[in-house]
Design an enzyme around this catalytic site. Structure first.
Site, mmCIF file in Angstrom:
data_model
loop_
_atom_site.group_PDB
_atom_site.id
_atom_site.type_symbol
_atom_site.label_atom_id
_atom_site.label_comp_id
_atom_site.label_asym_id
_atom_site.label_seq_id
_atom_site.Cartn_x
_atom_site.Cartn_y
_atom_site.Cartn_z
ATOM 1 N N GLU A 131 0.815 -1.260 -0.256
ATOM 2 C CA GLU A 131 0.199 -0.723 -0.062
ATOM 3 C C GLU A 131 0.686 1.490 -0.094
ATOM 4 O O GLU A 131 1.869 1.256 0.561
ATOM 5 C CB GLU A 131 -0.865 0.520 1.000
ATOM 6 C CG GLU A 131 -1.687 -0.910 1.426
ATOM 7 C CD GLU A 131 -2.990 -0.886 2.814
ATOM 8 O OE1 GLU A 131 -3.289 -1.785 2.608
ATOM 9 O OE2 GLU A 131 -2.265 -0.034 3.534
ATOM 10 N N CYS A 191 3.586 8.649 1.720
ATOM 11 C CA CYS A 191 3.276 7.698 2.756
ATOM 12 C C CYS A 191 3.431 6.529 2.158
ATOM 13 O O CYS A 191 2.255 5.407 1.218
ATOM 14 C CB CYS A 191 2.720 7.930 3.730
ATOM 15 S SG CYS A 191 2.550 5.725 4.647
ATOM 16 N N CYS A 244 5.720 -7.126 7.659
ATOM 17 C CA CYS A 244 6.759 -6.852 8.634
ATOM 18 C C CYS A 244 7.242 -8.039 9.657
ATOM 19 O O CYS A 244 5.801 -8.421 10.160
ATOM 20 C CB CYS A 244 5.900 -5.535 8.820
ATOM 21 S SG CYS A 244 7.104 -5.372 10.964
ATOM 22 N N CYS A 269 3.706 -5.919 15.835
ATOM 23 C CA CYS A 269 2.925 -5.428 16.585
ATOM 24 C C CYS A 269 1.868 -5.727 16.710
ATOM 25 O O CYS A 269 0.969 -5.953 15.961
ATOM 26 C CB CYS A 269 2.956 -3.848 16.321
ATOM 27 S SG CYS A 269 4.607 -2.969 16.467
ATOM 28 N N CYS A 297 -0.615 -3.963 14.389
ATOM 29 C CA CYS A 297 -1.977 -3.914 13.288
ATOM 30 C C CYS A 297 -1.761 -4.917 12.560
ATOM 31 O O CYS A 297 -1.408 -5.738 13.113
ATOM 32 C CB CYS A 297 0.088 -2.720 13.221
ATOM 33 S SG CYS A 297 0.975 -2.641 12.092
ATOM 34 N N CYS A 345 -2.616 1.671 8.510
ATOM 35 C CA CYS A 345 -1.970 0.859 7.625
ATOM 36 C C CYS A 345 -2.426 -0.440 7.114
ATOM 37 O O CYS A 345 -2.695 -1.579 8.609
ATOM 38 C CB CYS A 345 -0.528 1.139 8.291
ATOM 39 S SG CYS A 345 0.589 -0.518 8.280
HETATM 40 N N1 SAH Z 1 6.832 0.245 10.720
HETATM 41 C C1 SAH Z 1 7.162 1.581 11.284
HETATM 42 C C2 SAH Z 1 6.230 2.231 9.787
HETATM 43 C C3 SAH Z 1 5.528 1.513 9.689
HETATM 44 S S1 SAH Z 1 3.864 1.892 10.683
HETATM 45 C C4 SAH Z 1 6.736 1.907 12.067
HETATM 46 O O1 SAH Z 1 5.936 1.538 12.785
HETATM 47 O O2 SAH Z 1 7.052 3.051 12.482
HETATM 48 C C5 SAH Z 1 3.119 3.581 10.455
HETATM 49 C C6 SAH Z 1 2.526 4.031 11.542
HETATM 50 O O3 SAH Z 1 1.592 3.147 11.927
HETATM 51 C C7 SAH Z 1 3.309 3.039 12.892
HETATM 52 O O4 SAH Z 1 3.293 4.172 13.632
HETATM 53 C C8 SAH Z 1 1.872 2.742 13.538
HETATM 54 O O5 SAH Z 1 1.790 2.544 15.024
HETATM 55 C C9 SAH Z 1 0.827 3.459 12.579
HETATM 56 N N2 SAH Z 1 -0.160 1.785 13.197
HETATM 57 C C10 SAH Z 1 -0.242 0.941 12.888
HETATM 58 N N3 SAH Z 1 -1.614 -0.054 12.759
HETATM 59 C C11 SAH Z 1 -2.406 0.861 13.051
HETATM 60 C C12 SAH Z 1 -3.919 0.812 13.669
HETATM 61 N N4 SAH Z 1 -4.596 0.502 13.704
HETATM 62 N N5 SAH Z 1 -4.244 2.792 13.642
HETATM 63 C C13 SAH Z 1 -3.741 3.339 13.673
HETATM 64 N N6 SAH Z 1 -2.666 3.617 13.476
HETATM 65 C C14 SAH Z 1 -1.955 2.594 13.302
HETATM 66 FE FE1 SF4 Z 2 5.637 -3.280 12.010
HETATM 67 FE FE2 SF4 Z 2 3.129 -2.218 11.954
HETATM 68 FE FE3 SF4 Z 2 4.745 -2.933 13.899
HETATM 69 FE FE4 SF4 Z 2 5.326 -1.025 11.714
HETATM 70 S S1 SF4 Z 2 3.376 -1.165 13.275
HETATM 71 S S2 SF4 Z 2 6.368 -2.574 13.157
HETATM 72 S S3 SF4 Z 2 4.434 -2.582 10.490
HETATM 73 S S4 SF4 Z 2 4.125 -4.601 12.646
#
Ligand code: SAH
Ligand code: SF4
Length: 358
Positions: free
Chosen positions: A88, A114, A121, A125, A128, A345
């Protein structure tokens, strides 16, 4: 064997590969300023050279598989790569008057792309959606560069129009550091997209040792730290990797990172209802950031089907922000752009997979 992609090379590499070397700059101009996707169209190159290039290289390594436009101007793209995998990319347009990191008031429309750096990944997390599908592969430098080029072309944006890049799409950029650094270098090239380091922000979940490595590369980029929690217990629940790279190690790495004196380090704080949206957390955050020129972005957790967390209330967000404000920490609530489309994301990819399965 698949043909190499021209976007994978820096201009100095291309200069070594194409003779006479001034041709590299011409090709670069066609690709990055005219959005040309075939060598055949490169009218100022000799015909034989165009044919040879066509036989040797490819130009655009991705195509638009899906596109969603939001009423606020945000466009979300799902790109299909050469091997059929998808990533994406989000195009954000900010029209309103805004104040940049240096305190200048900007009225002009600003664009931010973005970009994704990996398919999936490894970090995993718990909040995520990208993490749910596991890790598939790193993107090449060319596949990172192509996302910006493709959205710029798709929106008919003049080549000279400046934009910002945030590495906040799918994947952990610092887990693909080599290709990331190459893409940053290609973006910066003044004969190409000419996006300076200060217009590029690498968002990381906090691989402290790689933050140091990125700093040593001296690319002039910004960093954004996805902090999300102020104590290690909650942070480890949210970001399992925090066991190895805890909050203290991240803060230390941030303090070592070379930062333009006029700029601030961005801390992303994903606010989750009843997890980290209270004023005790706000107080700890103020303490943690003491002595760092920081800017905090509060992000609403964006729920998805099956997610185990909830979106916080706006009132709690405002209270949290006001507490930081009152204690001298620069802070903004980041309203999720494109909320009427699959904004966070990984959500457009998920939708595509589901609809494809129907
Ligand atoms: N991996 C990197 C960059 C990609 S994720 C990182 O974690 O920083 C980019 C952002 O999207 C991160 O700050 C993450 O916390 C946020 N994100 C992921 N899932 C989300 C969700 N369900 N709602 C809001 N933000 C989210
Ligand atoms: Fe990976 Fe999603 Fe965590 Fe960013 S927020 S490090 S994309 S698992």
């Amino acid at each position: 064997m698949a043909k190499p992609c021209i976007l994978d090379f820096t201009k100095s590499e291309l200069t070594q590969m194409v003779k006479p070397s001034f041709r590299a700059k011409q090709i670069w101009g066609w690709v990055y300023h005219q959005y040309t996707t075939t060598f055949e169209e490169m009218a100022n190159l000799p015909k034989a050279m165009r044919e040879e290039l066509e036989n040797t290289y490819t130009i655009m390594p991705l195509k638009i598989a899906r596109k969603e436009c939001s009423s606020d101007g945000t466009i979300k793209y799902l790109f299909e790569l050469g091997d059929g995998k998808t990533v994406e990319t989000v195009w954000l347009k900010m029209k309103d008057e805004s104040i940049d990191d240096e305190g200048n008031v900007e009225n002009e429309a600003r664009y931010t792309v973005c970009v994704s750096t990996q398919v999936g990944c490894k970090v995993g997390c718990s909040f995520c959606l990208t993490a749910k599908g596991g890790f598939t592969r790193d993107l090449s430098a060319g596949e990172i560069v192509a996302q910006v080029l493709a959205v710029k072309a798709d929106n008919g944006l003049a080549a000279s129009k400046r934009l910002n890049i945030v590495y906040m799409g799918m994947g952990e950029p610092l887990d693909n550091l080599e290709n990331l650094a190459k893409a940053i270098t290609i973006f910066k090239d003044e004969d190409g997209l000419s996006i300076s380091g200060k217009r590029q922000t690498v968002s990381t979940s906090g691989l402290s040792s790689k933050i140091d490595k990125l700093g040593e590369m001296d690319l002039g980029v910004h960093i954004a730290i996805s902090l999300h929690a102020v104590d290690d217990e909650l942070r480890t629940e949210l970001i399992p990797m925090n066991k190895a790279y805890n909050i203290a190690s991240i803060i230390d790495a941030v303090k070592r990172f070379p930062i333009d004196t006029r700029k601030r380090v961005m801390f992303e704080y994903l606010v989750i209802k009843n997890k980290n949206d209270d004023l005790v957390s706000a107080k700890k955050l103020v303490k943690l950031l003491h002595g760092i020129k920081a800017k905090v972005n509060l992000i609403f957790f964006n729920p998805y089907e099956g997610s185990e967390y909830e979106r916080p209330t706006r009132a709690d967000m405002v209270k949290f922000r006001d507490y930081l404000d009152a204690h001298g920490v620069l802070c903004t609530i980041r309203d999720s752009k494109g909320l009427d489309i699959s904004a966070a994301c990984g959500q457009l990819k998920e939708k595509d997979l589901k609809e494809g399965a129907q």
